[in-house]
Design a protein around this motif. Structure first.
Motif, PDB file in Angstrom:
ATOM      1  N   ASN A 108       0.828  -1.196   0.000  1.00 14.06           N
ATOM      2  CA  ASN A 108       0.000   0.000   0.000  1.00 14.06           C
ATOM      3  C   ASN A 108       0.871   1.257   0.000  1.00 14.06           C
ATOM      4  OD1 ASN A 108      -2.714   0.998  -0.004  1.00 14.06           O
ATOM      5  ND2 ASN A 108      -2.399   1.710   2.087  1.00 14.06           N
ATOM      6  N   ALA A 109       1.972   1.182  -0.747  1.00 12.90           N
ATOM      7  CA  ALA A 109       2.987   2.230  -0.714  1.00 12.90           C
ATOM      8  C   ALA A 109       2.743   3.299  -1.761  1.00 12.90           C
ATOM      9  CB  ALA A 109       4.370   1.610  -0.928  1.00 12.90           C
ATOM     10  N   ASN A 110       3.040   4.527  -1.393  1.00 10.27           N
ATOM     11  CA  ASN A 110       3.031   5.654  -2.318  1.00 10.27           C
ATOM     12  C   ASN A 110       4.486   6.069  -2.518  1.00 10.27           C
ATOM     13  OD1 ASN A 110       2.255   7.835  -3.905  1.00 10.27           O
ATOM     14  ND2 ASN A 110       2.037   9.179  -2.135  1.00 10.27           N
ATOM     15  N   ILE A 111       5.058   5.719  -3.665  1.00 10.12           N
ATOM     16  CA  ILE A 111       6.479   5.943  -3.903  1.00 10.12           C
ATOM     17  C   ILE A 111       6.709   7.354  -4.425  1.00 10.12           C
ATOM     18  CG2 ILE A 111       8.530   5.122  -5.103  1.00 10.12           C
ATOM     19  CD1 ILE A 111       7.345   3.151  -3.071  1.00 10.12           C
ATOM     20  N   THR A 112       7.471   8.135  -3.703  1.00  7.38           N
ATOM     21  CA  THR A 112       7.886   9.472  -4.129  1.00  7.38           C
ATOM     22  C   THR A 112       9.404   9.495  -4.136  1.00  7.38           C
ATOM     23  OG1 THR A 112       7.732  10.235  -1.842  1.00  7.38           O
ATOM     24  CG2 THR A 112       5.818  10.598  -3.238  1.00  7.38           C
ATOM     25  N   ASP A 113       9.989   9.150  -5.267  1.00  7.82           N
ATOM     26  CA  ASP A 113      11.433   8.977  -5.387  1.00  7.82           C
ATOM     27  C   ASP A 113      12.011  10.061  -6.290  1.00  7.82           C
ATOM     28  OD1 ASP A 113      14.013   7.928  -6.480  1.00  7.82           O
ATOM     29  OD2 ASP A 113      13.499   6.185  -5.258  1.00  7.82           O
ATOM     30  N   ASN A 114      13.138  10.648  -5.865  1.00  2.00           N
ATOM     31  CA  ASN A 114      13.780  11.702  -6.647  1.00  2.00           C
ATOM     32  C   ASN A 114      14.198  11.240  -8.040  1.00  2.00           C
ATOM     33  OD1 ASN A 114      13.640  13.737  -4.710  1.00  2.00           O
ATOM     34  ND2 ASN A 114      15.509  13.062  -3.702  1.00  2.00           N
ATOM     35  N   GLY A 115      14.378   9.944  -8.221  1.00  6.89           N
ATOM     36  CA  GLY A 115      14.794   9.429  -9.514  1.00  6.89           C
ATOM     37  C   GLY A 115      13.663   9.209 -10.486  1.00  6.89           C
ATOM     38  N   LEU A 116      12.427   9.408 -10.030  1.00  7.64           N
ATOM     39  CA  LEU A 116      11.251   9.217 -10.871  1.00  7.64           C
ATOM     40  C   LEU A 116      10.632  10.565 -11.220  1.00  7.64           C
ATOM     41  CD1 LEU A 116       9.571   6.331  -8.838  1.00  7.64           C
ATOM     42  CD2 LEU A 116      10.823   6.068 -10.984  1.00  7.64           C
ATOM     43  N   PHE A 117      10.099  10.648 -12.421  1.00 11.32           N
ATOM     44  CA  PHE A 117       9.361  11.856 -12.767  1.00 11.32           C
ATOM     45  C   PHE A 117       8.007  11.812 -12.079  1.00 11.32           C
ATOM     46  CE2 PHE A 117       6.166  13.942 -15.476  1.00 11.32           C
ATOM     47  CZ  PHE A 117       6.610  15.245 -15.329  1.00 11.32           C
ATOM     48  N   MET A 118       7.714  12.845 -11.272  1.00 16.71           N
ATOM     49  CA  MET A 118       6.493  12.866 -10.485  1.00 16.71           C
ATOM     50  C   MET A 118       5.471  13.798 -11.129  1.00 16.71           C
ATOM     51  SD  MET A 118       7.531  10.820  -8.135  1.00 16.71           S
ATOM     52  CE  MET A 118       6.188  10.952  -6.975  1.00 16.71           C
TER      53      MET A 118
END
Length: 401
Positions: A108-118
């Motif tokens: 149930n994770a919301n991934i907010t990673d600097n390496g991904l375009f958000m």
């Protein structure tokens, strides 16, 4: 959704495609089975631990639950790509290896990673292919290295259990000492985190700093799985799943030994009853002045762990028998508590986030929570009040005064 909005989104995809890449996302194990099994090495399977839900003051005792941890592995990727301050790993055939992102629905994770375009707080993707960031077309070249780059590595809690804990496997596998460590520059800029890296590395390996959001191409990229299950964000804070956080006791014990250095005699006494003050913290605060007379009455010493070096923090928590304070990064140091330590954590409101209770469970540390009157739509409110009468009642029950 309107056609105009869909056209706008498609146009946005075209714009970002000029400065981002698309990669198919999958778990390391799945990639090995399909494409490169010879470079994937199992360290340990059948790992187990115990987890615990959040128990609040006045509630019945909650038993621990057994939980099966994912297999531990290491992999060597030829010509792999990584990004500073990110958990994104991209193979030479443009597959994105990211265990947590590939399993985000499970946790149930919301991934907010600097390496991904958000886009609107979510990683942008087309089907199973995600946009990942890069600033240099070819990326900066590194001959070889052990990847310790990680999303949220500048957060003490995530750093300790997702980055520093990997030293357990580095020593266990016995990688050649000529292979340097690839460490986020932001980690090395924080004195306490840098101190942890230096203590665990013991000067054995060269350390190469990674700039945030910069792409690196590594000739021989050594990647290690996370020893612990640590979810950076959950989609719903009310979602009741205890194993959103789960910890390998062997990795925790390794960190305790490596940081506390049992060969050094400890001549500095610390208080047995401590309160972790956040009085000067602007991001998150409580009605500390109102609680202070009660805590003073029961002999609690106010401490400011953020001003202490890592060894002093570790020894203070290790010597403490009773710990009270508002939840936050300081409680990462539950790692160092002695068996049977009694801990009361303040949280803004009643919710079941198990990042502290499941950390304490395999260490036999007793955690209890006291909820305040904060905003129920956020995991942590900026300011909230703890009921002084409830705190007094807790302490009376504990000490019988």
């Amino acid at each position: 959704m309107s056609r105009t909005w869909n056209r706008a989104k498609n146009k946005l995809r075209e714009i970002v495609a000029s400065s981002h890449r698309l990669a198919f996302v999958m778990r390391f194990e799945a990639y090995a089975k399909l494409y490169d099994k010879d470079n994937y090495h199992l360290i340990e399977s059948g790992r187990e631990t115990v987890v615990m839900s959040t128990r609040y003051f006045g509630e019945d005792a909650i038993p621990t639950e057994r939980f099966a941890l994912p297999d531990a592995y290491w992999a060597c990727l030829p010509h792999g790509k990584i990004i500073g301050g990110s958990s994104v790993v991209v193979t030479s055939d443009r597959k994105m290896l990211y265990d947590l992102l590939a399993s985000c629905d499970l946790y149930n994770a919301n991934i907010t990673d600097n390496g991904l375009f958000m886009l609107f707080g979510k990683p942008h993707h087309i089907g199973d292919r995600y946009f990942y960031s890069y600033l240099h077309k070819k990326g900066k070249h590194i001959e070889k290295g052990i990847c310790l780059a990680s999303n949220m590595s500048n957060n003490y809690y995530h750093f300790m259990f997702q980055v520093a804990a990997k030293f357990y496997y580095i020593d266990l596998v016995g990688f050649d000492k000529s292979i340097p460590l690839l460490v986020d520059e932001q980690v090395l800029s924080i004195p306490q985190m840098k101190e942890v890296i230096e203590k665990l590395n013991k000067g054995v390996r060269k350390i190469i700093p990674l700039q945030s959001r910069v792409l690196y191409e590594v000739g021989d990229l050594y990647c290690i799985s996370d020893p612990n299950v640590v979810i950076p964000n959950r989609k719903e804070i009310s979602y009741d799943r205890s194993h959103a956080f789960a910890f390998d006791k062997k990795a925790l014990d390794y960190l305790r030994r490596g940081i506390m250095d049992p060969t050094t005699k400890d001549n500095v006494p610390f208080a047995k009853r401590i309160f972790l003050s956040r009085k000067d913290c602007n991001r998150r605060n409580i009605n500390e002045n109102e609680l202070k007379p009660i805590l003073d009455k029961y002999g609690f010493e106010f401490v400011y762990s953020g001003e202490m070096d890592i060894l002093s923090q570790a020894r203070m928590f290790n010597q403490a028998e009773y710990i009270i304070g508002p939840s936050g990064a300081a409680f990462t140091n539950l790692l160092f508590c002695s068996k049977g330590c009694q801990v009361l954590l303040f949280v803004s409101h009643h919710h079941n986030t198990t990042c502290y209770s499941s950390l304490a469970a395999p260490l036999d540390v007793d955690t209890l929570f006291l909820a305040g009157n904060g905003n129920t739509t956020k995991l942590q409110s900026r300011f909230y009040k703890i009921n002084p009468e409830l705190l007094e009642q807790y302490l009376q029950n504990l000490f019988g005064q």
